[in-house]
Design an enzyme around this catalytic site. Structure first.
Site, PDB file in Angstrom:
ATOM      1  CB  SER A  85      -0.900  -0.103   1.255  1.00 10.81           C
ATOM      2  OG  SER A  85      -2.288   0.880   1.232  1.00 10.81           O
ATOM      3  CD  GLU A 180      -0.599  19.225  13.160  1.00 10.74           C
ATOM      4  OE1 GLU A 180      -0.326  20.176  12.657  1.00 10.74           O
ATOM      5  OE2 GLU A 180      -0.186  18.540  13.788  1.00 10.74           O
ATOM      6  CG  HIS A 243      -4.999  -3.151   1.066  1.00  8.46           C
ATOM      7  ND1 HIS A 243      -5.117  -2.714  -0.007  1.00  8.46           N
ATOM      8  CD2 HIS A 243      -4.943  -1.855   1.398  1.00  8.46           C
ATOM      9  CE1 HIS A 243      -3.785  -1.601   0.224  1.00  8.46           C
ATOM     10  NE2 HIS A 243      -4.001  -1.391   0.624  1.00  8.46           N
TER      11      HIS A 243
END
Length: 267
Positions: A85, A180, A243
């Site tokens: 990924s 963040e 996945h």
């Protein structure tokens, strides 16, 4: 800047693993143990994850330089680089910009294309940020807070691997993943730096491209992009996997990877 990593095995060729979004190098431990008798294995924490450093933004070219520095510092000779990924994209960029360090490449359930930020990942970041760590005395308290937003127990447990005790935090707990930056830069993470790589030569080493048969990340329309950047690729689909194919079908994943690593370098 090098990245935090864990080494397994003491002999044989080198294999370096890169995890996906919200993951850590240790996510590859079971696969790595299956290879450690024949290979020297390195499990890397990518930037903004695990015990590796944070920066002001997520950038695949910068990540590739950090991966390359880690490979170069950790031993001699080129490696087999395996990525899933987000880690698959980082591995592909590393192979393109530092082909001298990558003898062969395995890309797990991702393609060199822009996907767009998946809503589920946006929601995962928001759910993790919404956990009130001041009310967490034990990990199960955080799990209770996540339960409604992340009802899938497997996914919830995966995300909670990023929660650790932090004596520096007022609550005594902290997220070791940089929520963040990862939340803000999801478009970059989901993208592919095609323009910045436009003058980079295709990677000429052998490439194993693994796809989950129940995943939507690798589609026939991605073949052209893969062929453009990695002309010597061979695609293998693991039918009964989604996945997270290396955790859903670890025995098959390991067998296919072991065969690929046993192949002699192609001329």
């Amino acid at each position: 800047m090098t990245l935090h990593h864990t080494a397994l095995g003491s002999a044989g060729s080198r294999v370096v693993f890169l995890h996906g979004l919200f993951g850590q190098g240790k996510n590859w431990t079971s696969i790595a143990k299956g290879l450690a008798e024949e290979h020297r294995v390195l499990l890397v924490d990518l930037p903004h994850h695990g015990r590796s450093p944070w920066s002001e933004s997520f950038d695949y070219l910068e990540v590739a330089e950090q991966v390359a520095a880690t490979i170069a510092e950790s031993g001699e000779g080129p490696v087999a680089l395996v990525g899933h990924s987000l880690g698959g994209k980082a591995a592909m960029v590393t192979a393109l910009v530092h082909p001298e360090l990558v003898e062969r490449l395995c890309v797990a359930d991702i393609a060199p294309v822009a996907y767009g930020a998946h809503r589920e990942f946006v929601d995962f970041v928001a759910a993790m940020q919404a956990v009130d760590l001041a009310k967490v005395e034990r990990r199960s308290d955080a799990e209770d807070q996540l339960r409604d937003a992340v009802p899938d127990e497997t996914v919830r447990s995966f995300l909670l691997q990023n929660l650790r005790r932090d004596p520096r935090a007022a609550s005594g707990w902290g997220w070791q993943v940089n929520l963040e930056v990862l939340g803000r830069d999801l478009e970059e993470i989901s993208g592919w730096p095609a323009e910045r790589l436009a003058h980079t030569a295709p990677y000429d080493g052998p490439v194993l491209w693994l796809a989950g048969g129940r995943s939507g990340y690798v589609r026939p329309e991605n073949d052209a992009a893969m062929d453009r950047w990695f002309p010597r690729n061979r695609k293998v689909t693991i039918k009964e996997a989604g996945h997270w194919l290396h955790s859903e079908q670890p025995e098959i994943f390991l067998e296919v990877l072991r065969r690929f690593l046993g192949d002699q370098p192609q001329s």
